[in-house]
Scaffold this active site. Structure first.
Site, PDB file in Angstrom:
ATOM      1  N   TYR A 146       0.814  -1.209   0.000  1.00 55.16           N
ATOM      2  CA  TYR A 146       0.000   0.000   0.000  1.00 55.16           C
ATOM      3  C   TYR A 146       0.852   1.264   0.000  1.00 55.16           C
ATOM      4  O   TYR A 146       0.369   2.337  -0.323  1.00 55.16           O
ATOM      5  CB  TYR A 146      -0.957   0.023   1.211  1.00 55.16           C
ATOM      6  CG  TYR A 146      -2.039  -1.046   1.163  1.00 55.16           C
ATOM      7  CD1 TYR A 146      -1.991  -2.069   0.235  1.00 55.16           C
ATOM      8  CD2 TYR A 146      -3.102  -1.023   2.044  1.00 55.16           C
ATOM      9  CE1 TYR A 146      -2.961  -3.052   0.196  1.00 55.16           C
ATOM     10  CE2 TYR A 146      -4.095  -2.003   2.014  1.00 55.16           C
ATOM     11  CZ  TYR A 146      -4.003  -3.017   1.081  1.00 55.16           C
ATOM     12  OH  TYR A 146      -4.974  -3.994   1.043  1.00 55.16           O
ATOM     13  N   LYS A 196       3.157 -15.683   3.401  1.00 52.75           N
ATOM     14  CA  LYS A 196       3.025 -16.367   2.101  1.00 52.75           C
ATOM     15  C   LYS A 196       4.435 -16.644   1.596  1.00 52.75           C
ATOM     16  O   LYS A 196       4.827 -16.234   0.501  1.00 52.75           O
ATOM     17  CB  LYS A 196       2.217 -15.443   1.148  1.00 52.75           C
ATOM     18  CG  LYS A 196       1.886 -16.027  -0.202  1.00 52.75           C
ATOM     19  CD  LYS A 196       0.821 -17.111  -0.167  1.00 52.75           C
ATOM     20  CE  LYS A 196       0.651 -17.729  -1.543  1.00 52.75           C
ATOM     21  NZ  LYS A 196      -0.203 -18.928  -1.529  1.00 52.75           N
ATOM     22  N   ASP A 228      -3.473 -17.918   2.710  1.00 56.31           N
ATOM     23  CA  ASP A 228      -4.650 -18.511   2.054  1.00 56.31           C
ATOM     24  C   ASP A 228      -5.251 -19.611   2.933  1.00 56.31           C
ATOM     25  O   ASP A 228      -6.479 -19.704   3.082  1.00 56.31           O
ATOM     26  CB  ASP A 228      -4.314 -19.017   0.632  1.00 56.31           C
ATOM     27  CG  ASP A 228      -2.981 -19.750   0.533  1.00 56.31           C
ATOM     28  OD1 ASP A 228      -2.272 -19.860   1.556  1.00 56.31           O
ATOM     29  OD2 ASP A 228      -2.647 -20.223  -0.569  1.00 56.31           O
ATOM     30  N   ASP A 252      -5.522  -6.356   5.886  1.00 56.66           N
ATOM     31  CA  ASP A 252      -6.698  -5.674   5.345  1.00 56.66           C
ATOM     32  C   ASP A 252      -7.750  -6.716   4.959  1.00 56.66           C
ATOM     33  O   ASP A 252      -8.927  -6.613   5.313  1.00 56.66           O
ATOM     34  CB  ASP A 252      -6.264  -4.836   4.126  1.00 56.66           C
ATOM     35  CG  ASP A 252      -7.382  -3.970   3.591  1.00 56.66           C
ATOM     36  OD1 ASP A 252      -8.352  -3.715   4.341  1.00 56.66           O
ATOM     37  OD2 ASP A 252      -7.293  -3.532   2.423  1.00 56.66           O
ATOM     38  N   ASP A 256     -11.342  -8.057   7.206  1.00 53.93           N
ATOM     39  CA  ASP A 256     -12.716  -8.000   6.677  1.00 53.93           C
ATOM     40  C   ASP A 256     -13.378  -9.370   6.770  1.00 53.93           C
ATOM     41  O   ASP A 256     -14.574  -9.479   7.048  1.00 53.93           O
ATOM     42  CB  ASP A 256     -12.728  -7.536   5.211  1.00 53.93           C
ATOM     43  CG  ASP A 256     -12.978  -6.032   5.094  1.00 53.93           C
ATOM     44  OD1 ASP A 256     -12.512  -5.287   5.991  1.00 53.93           O
ATOM     45  OD2 ASP A 256     -13.640  -5.600   4.125  1.00 53.93           O
TER      46      ASP A 256
HETATM   47  C1  IPM Z   1      -9.115  -0.553   6.127  1.00 53.06           C
HETATM   48  C2  IPM Z   1      -9.573   0.038   4.833  1.00 53.06           C
HETATM   49  C3  IPM Z   1      -8.447   0.875   4.270  1.00 53.06           C
HETATM   50  C4  IPM Z   1      -7.252  -0.021   4.034  1.00 53.06           C
HETATM   51  C5  IPM Z   1      -8.791   1.628   2.991  1.00 53.06           C
HETATM   52  C6  IPM Z   1     -10.032   2.451   3.139  1.00 53.06           C
HETATM   53  C7  IPM Z   1      -7.637   2.459   2.507  1.00 53.06           C
HETATM   54  O1  IPM Z   1      -9.980  -0.945   3.957  1.00 53.06           O
HETATM   55  O2  IPM Z   1      -8.756   0.210   7.035  1.00 53.06           O
HETATM   56  O3  IPM Z   1      -9.124  -1.778   6.247  1.00 53.06           O
HETATM   57  O4  IPM Z   1      -7.153  -0.651   2.992  1.00 53.06           O
HETATM   58  O5  IPM Z   1      -6.418  -0.113   4.917  1.00 53.06           O
HETATM   59 MG    MG Z   2     -10.064  -2.848   4.797  1.00 46.56          MG
END
Ligand code: IPM
Ligand code: MG
Length: 368
Positions: A146, A196, A228, A252, A256
């Site tokens: 990133y 990985k 994975d 990230d 989620d």
């Molecule tokens: C998170 C979000 C951010 C990231 C985005 C909005 C830049 O998805 O904090 O997980 O990818 O870190």
């Molecule tokens: Mg995120």
């Protein structure tokens, strides 16, 4: 009396709505402790771009520098609205990543936590959720893909190409690994290292550095797991995990998924910690599709307040009280609509009603 200055960045979409509930909670904490919170609201995100021309204005940066902690709502817009902003000034690239880099908040704590009483919110079967889920994902937040160099162009064959680099040096790896081991020492002394290394050289170095540090924490059992495979294990047997550590992009994505196994990203607060500064934010986006409808789940924002109370202000007891208050609202059978399930007996309530009930529960607690 202690006075803490908090930079409040409401953000976009549902940000202002869930932030309002977090602030209600802070007010309760203030009235019953010898503490005052000086809340300084500042523009941040797409709203800031449209209002003042930049998603992370200089004035906001100055305010964050002077603050004892930063409380940040989610940012971002719908795809169509985003298109109106130049690529580099969109809130993700133009505000969040620069905020993280500026404050050097390299350690991102993302609790994936579902106490037994809330287990019915998980889409996983009860026998898999068992006594509940209680994981801390620790995500490296200021390195990797990133933040690496990016290049786009047209190559010798006339084809458009893109190049993005994933860079870490050993000191960046070492500092997050130490954070993870320390966290494991405070918990079950098991650390899952997510990597990985069968493909990525960055993971090979990551693992080497981790192995070099491991002897300093002889009581911690390290389990190496490919990212994975970890995704599969999170669904099949999440209870095997306690503390997980991983680089930025893996964190990230897996965090989620963490929200997914709980039942909603609305249950995902987070703390972003550096050596000098810290900021707190929900792990999710700004949900522009439901913005302004008073139906977003403020749990992630109030949970971020709970993390701030503990980690920035040392108010562990009140932090626990906030968690308990939120859980008691669920235990009374209420939830915001993101957690509604067909056939469930939950009574759905709005964002502000959820916040009010958390306040009620807080006030009902006997505190010292
Ligand atoms: C998170 C979000 C951010 C990231 C985005 C909005 C830049 O998805 O904090 O997980 O990818 O870190
Ligand atoms: Mg995120």
């Amino acid at each position: 009396m202690k006075n803490y200055k908090i930079a409040v960045l409401e953000g976009d979409g549902i940000g202002p709505e869930i932030m309002a509930e977090a602030i209600k909670v802070l007010s309760v904490i203030e009235t019953r402790n010898d503490v005052s919170f000086d809340l300084q609201v500042a523009p941040f995100g797409a709203t800031a771009y449209f209002e003042v021309g930049h998603p992370f204005p200089e004035s906001t940066r100055t305010l964050c520098d002077a603050a004892d902690a930063v409380l940040k709502g989610p940012v971002g817009l719908s795809h169509e609205e985003s298109e109106k902003i130049p690529v580099d000034l969109r809130p993700e690239r133009g505000a969040i990543l620069p905020l993280r880099k500026h404050l050097n908040t390299y350690a991102n704590f993302r609790p994936v936590s579902l106490p037994r009483g809330l287990a019915h919110f998980s889409p996983l079967k009860p026998e898999i959720v068992g006594d509940g889920i209680d994981i801390v994902m620790i995500r490296e937040l200021v390195g990797g893909l990133y933040f690496g160099a990016k290049e786009t162009g047209v190559n010798d064959q006339g084809l458009r190409y893109v190049k993005e680099s994933l860079e870490y040096d050993e000191s960046q790896i070492a500092r997050i690994v130490h954070v993870a081991f320390k966290q494991a020492m405070r918990r079950k002394r098991v650390l899952h290292n997510i990597h990985k290394s069968n493909v990525l050289k960055s993971s090979v170095l990551w693992n080497q550095v981790l192995e070099e540090i491991a002897p300093s924490y002889p009581e911690v059992r390290v389990i190496h797991m490919l990212v994975d495979a970890a995704a599969t294990h999170l669904c099949l047997n999440p209870c095997q995990f306690d503390v997980m550590v991983m680089e930025n992009m893996f964190g990230d994505i897996l965090s989620d998924q963490g929200g997914g196994i709980l039942g909603s990203l609305g249950l995902m607060p987070s703390a972003c910690l550096g050596d000098d500064k810290a900021y707190y934010e929900p792990s999710h986006g700004s949900a522009p599709d439901i913005a302004g409808r008073n139906i977003g789940n403020p749990y992630s924002m109030i949970g971020s307040v709970a993390m701030m109370l503990e980690l920035s202000f040392g108010m562990l007891e009140e932090s626990r009280n906030v968690w308990k208050a939120m859980q008691s609202v669920f235990a009374q059978g209420f939830s915001t609509p993101d957690l509604s399930r067909p056939g469930s007996e939950v009574t759905l309530i709005n964002t502000d009603a959820f916040g009010d009930k958390v306040v009620e529960a807080l006030l009902a607690q006997s505190v010292r």
